[in-house]
Design a protein around this motif. Structure first.
Motif, short mmCIF file in Angstrom:
data_model
loop_
_atom_site.label_atom_id
_atom_site.label_comp_id
_atom_site.label_asym_id
_atom_site.label_seq_id
_atom_site.Cartn_x
_atom_site.Cartn_y
_atom_site.Cartn_z
N ALA A 1 41.84 74.62 136.98
CA ALA A 1 42.27 74.51 135.60
C ALA A 1 43.02 75.75 135.14
N VAL A 2 42.69 76.90 135.72
CA VAL A 2 43.43 78.13 135.38
C VAL A 2 44.89 78.00 135.81
N LEU A 3 45.12 77.33 136.92
CA LEU A 3 46.49 77.15 137.40
C LEU A 3 47.20 76.00 136.71
N ASN A 4 46.46 74.90 136.50
CA ASN A 4 47.11 73.71 135.93
C ASN A 4 46.02 72.79 135.39
N TYR A 5 45.86 72.75 134.09
CA TYR A 5 44.80 71.96 133.51
C TYR A 5 45.19 70.49 133.42
N GLN A 6 44.51 69.65 134.18
CA GLN A 6 44.69 68.20 134.18
C GLN A 6 46.17 67.80 134.29
N GLU B 1 45.89 79.00 128.35
CA GLU B 1 46.95 79.04 127.35
C GLU B 1 46.98 77.84 126.41
N ILE B 2 46.08 76.88 126.60
CA ILE B 2 46.10 75.75 125.67
C ILE B 2 45.48 76.17 124.34
N SER B 3 45.93 75.57 123.28
CA SER B 3 45.48 75.93 121.94
C SER B 3 44.03 75.49 121.70
N HIS B 4 43.30 76.32 120.99
CA HIS B 4 41.93 75.94 120.63
C HIS B 4 41.93 74.84 119.57
N ARG B 5 43.08 74.54 119.00
CA ARG B 5 43.21 73.44 118.04
C ARG B 5 43.79 72.18 118.68
N SER B 6 44.11 72.26 119.94
CA SER B 6 44.74 71.12 120.61
C SER B 6 43.74 69.99 120.83
N SER B 7 44.26 68.79 120.98
CA SER B 7 43.40 67.64 121.23
C SER B 7 42.67 67.80 122.56
N GLU B 8 43.33 68.47 123.53
CA GLU B 8 42.70 68.68 124.83
C GLU B 8 41.44 69.54 124.69
N ALA C 1 24.83 71.31 117.92
CA ALA C 1 25.04 72.32 118.95
C ALA C 1 26.33 73.08 118.65
N LEU C 2 26.26 74.40 118.76
CA LEU C 2 27.42 75.25 118.48
C LEU C 2 27.63 76.23 119.63
N PHE C 3 28.87 76.41 120.03
CA PHE C 3 29.24 77.47 120.97
C PHE C 3 29.90 78.58 120.17
N LEU C 4 29.23 79.73 120.09
CA LEU C 4 29.69 80.83 119.25
C LEU C 4 29.94 82.08 120.08
N GLN C 5 30.79 82.95 119.58
CA GLN C 5 31.09 84.19 120.29
C GLN C 5 30.07 85.27 119.92
N GLY C 6 29.81 86.16 120.88
CA GLY C 6 28.92 87.28 120.61
C GLY C 6 27.67 87.30 121.46
N SER C 7 27.37 86.23 122.16
CA SER C 7 26.19 86.12 123.00
C SER C 7 24.92 86.27 122.18
N ALA C 8 23.77 86.32 122.84
CA ALA C 8 22.48 86.26 122.14
C ALA C 8 22.27 87.44 121.21
N THR D 1 38.93 81.27 116.29
CA THR D 1 39.50 80.94 117.58
C THR D 1 38.40 80.86 118.63
N ALA D 2 38.29 79.73 119.25
CA ALA D 2 37.23 79.51 120.23
C ALA D 2 37.56 80.20 121.55
N ASN D 3 36.52 80.49 122.31
CA ASN D 3 36.68 80.97 123.68
C ASN D 3 36.94 79.74 124.55
N VAL D 4 38.19 79.38 124.68
CA VAL D 4 38.57 78.11 125.31
C VAL D 4 38.06 78.03 126.75
N PHE D 5 38.36 79.05 127.54
CA PHE D 5 37.96 79.01 128.94
C PHE D 5 36.44 79.04 129.08
N GLY D 6 35.78 79.85 128.25
CA GLY D 6 34.32 79.94 128.32
C GLY D 6 33.65 78.61 128.04
#
Length: 354
Positions: free
Chosen positions: A24-29, A37-44, A69-76, A233-238
């Motif tokens: 996916a780092v080279l070519n996502y789907q 590089e895909i937008s965190h607001r994109s439909s993907e 359930a939430l994925f948030l930045q900053g860790s525990a 802005t979400a951590n897209v790759f994470g």
């Protein structure tokens, strides 16, 4: 060359996750774009985020109409502060079982009264305290389910009539529990969920919105819920890597299956430690963690020998935390039993030199 990685975190993830994430780092789907590089607001990405959030609740058997359930930045470490900001009105109870719960207590004390109802500090956190009384007029009880540094784990979940908050960073998704007992669960994802840098928060919706304090928007769970987990802005790759790991666990058969595998790994290693008279376990047997096995050698010379054998066997990241010393073998979900078998062989190899 096979590396046997017993790191306490960031930890080993399934090989399929590495493979899919690298593709996916080279070519996502086949989009021609990298996942980076895909937008965190994109439909993907929104599809990625929503699937990950839904899988969390599915694996924990929680009702999506009651929990979010939430994925948030900053860790525990961020949640040490975010929890009391959102939940602490006047007074909260904490159980102190090690470094991470102590840090959570420190953050909460800046926002209200904290009652330390129990602690295992007196024996360097080698056990889980069970004899305590909560008192009255408490906003919540906070505890850490598994203690990575000391190798202890709650066997029984506290039964309380107030909201129950748990730092489940190092054993989430590793064993079957009635997760509906919890009103808020948080976890740094770098143990059993994904790569470092994120926290997973699972919150019962009805416990929010009761404090009268002004909560900074970025720290307000309700703000993140209202914005569909896209307040910033979400951590897209994470998040994508977390999704891949959650899919792996779901396809494996879920928590029930992984618990059996984890029990097998832990039993094998503890049987070996108990059967060798030149090795001592650090944690009390009753409270031994199935995720983090802590041990040491009776003689310093054996440690040097063990280090050499580990290097020859490609065993890495097995040194104990500096506050405890000795060794720590972390047996998180994705660690294969083959790695534990290699470690057992090395421990028994030392026997011939003792």
């Amino acid at each position: 060359m096979k590396i046997h990685n017993f790191s306490a975190g960031p930890c080993v993830l399934p090989a399929t996750v590495y493979q899919q994430a690298s593709e996916a780092v080279l070519n996502y789907q086949n989009s021609g774009l990298s996942i980076l590089e895909i937008s965190h607001r994109s439909s993907e990405f929104i599809a990625i985020l929503e699937e990950a959030r839904q899988l969390v609740l599915k694996l924990l058997s929680l009702d999506a109409t009651q929990y979010t359930a939430l994925f948030l930045q900053g860790s525990a470490s961020m949640e040490f502060l975010r929890v009391p900001l959102n939940l602490l009105q006047t007074k909260a109870a904490y159980i102190d079982t090690g470094t991470w719960s102590s840090k959570a207590i420190k953050e909460a004390k800046g926002l209200g009264e904290v009652v330390e109802v129990a602690s295992s500090r007196d024996r360097n956190y080698t056990y889980i305290p069970s004899d305590y009384e909560l008192g009255t007029h408490l906003d919540y009880l906070h505890f850490t389910s598994n203690n990575t540094i000391y190798g202890t784990q709650f066997v029984e979940i506290p039964q309380v009539e107030i909201p129950l908050v748990c730092d489940m960073s190092s054993d989430i998704f590793s064993r079957k529990l009635d997760f509906s007992q919890f009103d808020l669960i948080y976890a740094g994802v770098q143990k059993n969920i994904g790569p470092a840098g994120l926290s997973l928060v699972v919150v019962k919706n009805e416990i929010l919105g009761k404090t009268t304090r002004a909560i900074p928007s970025i720290m307000d769970y309700q703000q993140h819920i209202n914005h569909g987990n896209l307040y910033h802005t979400a951590n897209v790759f994470g998040v994508y890597a977390c999704l891949l790991n959650l899919r792996w666990l779901n396809d494996l058969g879920g928590i029930e299956v992984i618990e059996r595998m984890n029990n097998e790994k832990a039993s094998l290693l503890y049987r070996t430690i108990d059967g060798l008279d030149y090795i001592k376990g650090i944690a009390d047997q009753k409270y031994r963690s199935k995720m983090n096995v802590t041990f040491d050698f009776e003689a310093a010379g054996l440690k040097e020998l063990f280090d050499i054998y580990c290097r020859d066997a490609n065993i890495v990241n097995i040194q104990g935390h500096r506050s405890v010393g000795g060794y720590r073998a972390s047996l998180y979900n994705a660690l294969p039993i083959e790695s534990v078998e290699v470690l057992v062989q090395v421990l028994e190899q030392v026997k011939h030199k003792s």
